[in-house]
Design an enzyme around this catalytic site. Sequence first.
Site, PDB file in Angstrom:
ATOM      1  N   ARG A 114      14.855  -6.923  36.242  1.00 48.22           N
ATOM      2  CA  ARG A 114      14.624  -6.709  34.802  1.00 48.22           C
ATOM      3  C   ARG A 114      15.570  -5.599  34.376  1.00 48.22           C
ATOM      4  O   ARG A 114      15.438  -4.460  34.834  1.00 48.22           O
ATOM      5  CB  ARG A 114      13.167  -6.325  34.541  1.00 48.22           C
ATOM      6  CG  ARG A 114      12.971  -5.719  33.173  1.00 48.22           C
ATOM      7  CD  ARG A 114      11.542  -5.669  32.739  1.00 48.22           C
ATOM      8  NE  ARG A 114      11.063  -7.002  32.440  1.00 48.22           N
ATOM      9  CZ  ARG A 114       9.923  -7.253  31.785  1.00 48.22           C
ATOM     10  NH1 ARG A 114       9.152  -6.266  31.388  1.00 48.22           N
ATOM     11  NH2 ARG A 114       9.556  -8.491  31.537  1.00 48.22           N
ATOM     12  N   HIS A 141      15.126 -14.230  28.672  1.00 47.85           N
ATOM     13  CA  HIS A 141      13.897 -14.016  29.445  1.00 47.85           C
ATOM     14  C   HIS A 141      13.454 -15.407  29.930  1.00 47.85           C
ATOM     15  O   HIS A 141      12.490 -15.970  29.438  1.00 47.85           O
ATOM     16  CB  HIS A 141      12.838 -13.371  28.557  1.00 47.85           C
ATOM     17  CG  HIS A 141      11.680 -12.768  29.299  1.00 47.85           C
ATOM     18  ND1 HIS A 141      11.554 -12.826  30.681  1.00 47.85           N
ATOM     19  CD2 HIS A 141      10.577 -12.113  28.862  1.00 47.85           C
ATOM     20  CE1 HIS A 141      10.440 -12.218  31.036  1.00 47.85           C
ATOM     21  NE2 HIS A 141       9.831 -11.778  29.958  1.00 47.85           N
ATOM     22  N   GLN A 144       9.838 -16.346  31.074  1.00 50.16           N
ATOM     23  CA  GLN A 144       8.905 -16.402  29.950  1.00 50.16           C
ATOM     24  C   GLN A 144       9.018 -17.748  29.229  1.00 50.16           C
ATOM     25  O   GLN A 144       8.000 -18.383  28.915  1.00 50.16           O
ATOM     26  CB  GLN A 144       9.221 -15.266  28.965  1.00 50.16           C
ATOM     27  CG  GLN A 144       8.212 -15.156  27.851  1.00 50.16           C
ATOM     28  CD  GLN A 144       6.843 -14.740  28.365  1.00 50.16           C
ATOM     29  OE1 GLN A 144       6.725 -13.760  29.068  1.00 50.16           O
ATOM     30  NE2 GLN A 144       5.819 -15.506  28.031  1.00 50.16           N
ATOM     31  N   ASP A 236       7.201 -12.282  18.741  1.00 52.00           N
ATOM     32  CA  ASP A 236       7.430 -11.275  19.784  1.00 52.00           C
ATOM     33  C   ASP A 236       7.560  -9.938  19.066  1.00 52.00           C
ATOM     34  O   ASP A 236       7.688  -9.897  17.827  1.00 52.00           O
ATOM     35  CB  ASP A 236       8.725 -11.631  20.552  1.00 52.00           C
ATOM     36  CG  ASP A 236       9.005 -10.707  21.739  1.00 52.00           C
ATOM     37  OD1 ASP A 236       8.086  -9.955  22.138  1.00 52.00           O
ATOM     38  OD2 ASP A 236      10.137 -10.731  22.248  1.00 52.00           O
ATOM     39  N   CYS A 276       4.671 -13.660  23.999  1.00 49.10           N
ATOM     40  CA  CYS A 276       4.902 -13.358  25.420  1.00 49.10           C
ATOM     41  C   CYS A 276       4.095 -12.158  25.895  1.00 49.10           C
ATOM     42  O   CYS A 276       3.858 -12.007  27.085  1.00 49.10           O
ATOM     43  CB  CYS A 276       6.386 -13.129  25.666  1.00 49.10           C
ATOM     44  SG  CYS A 276       7.073 -11.715  24.777  1.00 49.10           S
ATOM     45  N   ARG A 304       2.948 -17.639  33.852  1.00 50.60           N
ATOM     46  CA  ARG A 304       4.055 -16.908  34.482  1.00 50.60           C
ATOM     47  C   ARG A 304       3.926 -16.978  36.007  1.00 50.60           C
ATOM     48  O   ARG A 304       4.899 -17.154  36.724  1.00 50.60           O
ATOM     49  CB  ARG A 304       4.065 -15.435  34.032  1.00 50.60           C
ATOM     50  CG  ARG A 304       4.425 -15.185  32.579  1.00 50.60           C
ATOM     51  CD  ARG A 304       5.894 -15.416  32.309  1.00 50.60           C
ATOM     52  NE  ARG A 304       6.753 -14.566  33.118  1.00 50.60           N
ATOM     53  CZ  ARG A 304       7.099 -13.314  32.819  1.00 50.60           C
ATOM     54  NH1 ARG A 304       6.678 -12.761  31.708  1.00 50.60           N
ATOM     55  NH2 ARG A 304       7.902 -12.626  33.618  1.00 50.60           N
TER      56      ARG A 304
HETATM   57  N1   CP Z   1       5.932 -10.910  28.872  1.00 45.88           N
HETATM   58  C1   CP Z   1       6.387 -10.014  29.756  1.00 45.88           C
HETATM   59  O1   CP Z   1       7.463 -10.157  30.341  1.00 45.88           O
HETATM   60  O2   CP Z   1       5.525  -8.985  30.001  1.00 45.88           O
HETATM   61  P1   CP Z   1       5.885  -7.635  30.771  1.00 45.88           P
HETATM   62  O3   CP Z   1       6.925  -6.923  29.961  1.00 45.88           O
HETATM   63  O4   CP Z   1       4.598  -6.890  30.842  1.00 45.88           O
HETATM   64  O5   CP Z   1       6.402  -7.975  32.132  1.00 45.88           O
HETATM   65  N1  NVA Z   2      11.596  -8.927  23.566  1.00 48.37           N
HETATM   66  C1  NVA Z   2      10.737  -8.087  24.338  1.00 48.37           C
HETATM   67  C2  NVA Z   2      10.009  -8.898  25.370  1.00 48.37           C
HETATM   68  C3  NVA Z   2       9.019  -8.125  26.207  1.00 48.37           C
HETATM   69  C4  NVA Z   2       8.390  -8.956  27.285  1.00 48.37           C
HETATM   70  C5  NVA Z   2      11.543  -6.976  24.984  1.00 48.37           C
HETATM   71  O1  NVA Z   2      12.668  -7.233  25.443  1.00 48.37           O
HETATM   72  O2  NVA Z   2      11.064  -5.840  25.032  1.00 48.37           O
END
Ligand code: CP
Ligand code: NVA
Length: 317
Positions: A114, A141, A144, A236, A276, A304
């Site tokens: 990430r 993502h 997701q 989101d 998400c 997920r």
């Molecule tokens: N939706 C999602 O990726 O959640 P987190 O940021 O908690 O991993």
């Molecule tokens: N768009 C958001 C998604 C979080 C799961 C971010 O990148 O923070």
Amino acid sequence: MQQQFESIFDKGGDLIGISHLTKNNLDAIFDLTRSLKHEEISAREQRRVLEGKTLAMIFEKPSLRTRVSFETGIFQLGGQAINLQPMDIQLGKRETIADAARNLERFVDIIMARTFAHRTVTELAKYADIPVINGLSDLEHPCQALADFQTVLEHKGRLEGLKMAFLGDGNNVSQSLMLLAAKVGTHFSLGCPEGYDPDASTLTQAKADARTTGSIIEVVNDPIEAVRDADVVVTDVWASMGMEEEAAEREKIFAPFQVNSALMSHAKPDAIFEHCLPAHRGSEVTDEVIDSPQSVVFDEAENRLYVQKAVMMILGS
Ligand code: CP
Ligand code: NVA
């Protein structure tokens, strides 16, 4: 069982983004996800799939769902996870991304990352000769989007010909959803304020893919137009991780795109609502929508786990 998975992706393949997947890859992931969820592959059999294998999880940003679902998933497949927080490896600061990748591949079997920059994920994949999975970057993502479409399949029984409306920022989540919609024949309408459009090359690719599946991909600045007759309404956060300093300004700009009961009334009466998570209740979505019977947000979170187990089985076994 192993043979069957290896024929789907090249061994040692990566999941960098939805843009790299074919319709066949997607069908294979959705089928395997369903089998795992319904325990058509027994828990005992699952524990042998990645027995003794290690997943390194690199986090440059916080996480609840990604961390817990990946760690639980690899454990259920017989393996184990190592959680690497920003201070642990300081990717690109303590040593180059390439050197970190060339070290990690000597110890572990799969990397999930990430990151802020999407390029960090592609660099890891370039230099590590083991599968690399994107657990969220600034561009995509993919895990997701896979879970979200799996959830649509469960609730609607099909993907082709449905309309998904995404309200808010043209961000990583919206971009993966748009790419996936185009590949499976789901119409996709992104309603965003002017200047918050998705990445131009991602939009071009989605439109090109859509020409082969017949889906309509559009970006509009009118939230009602976006949501009109939608089967799935998605939103989101308005300020993604790393954009905290823009949050106050975005609260004002995005206010007309809030998913509330009035906006939901323009979607089909049986539309489902997706997010998400984490949700900023009272900003991009109201309590009455996220807590309504139309909301499937916790099904998405649960999926997920199954989707990522499927991806790890395909890439890592
Ligand atoms: N939706 C999602 O990726 O959640 P987190 O940021 O908690 O991993
Ligand atoms: N768009 C958001 C998604 C979080 C799961 C971010 O990148 O923070």
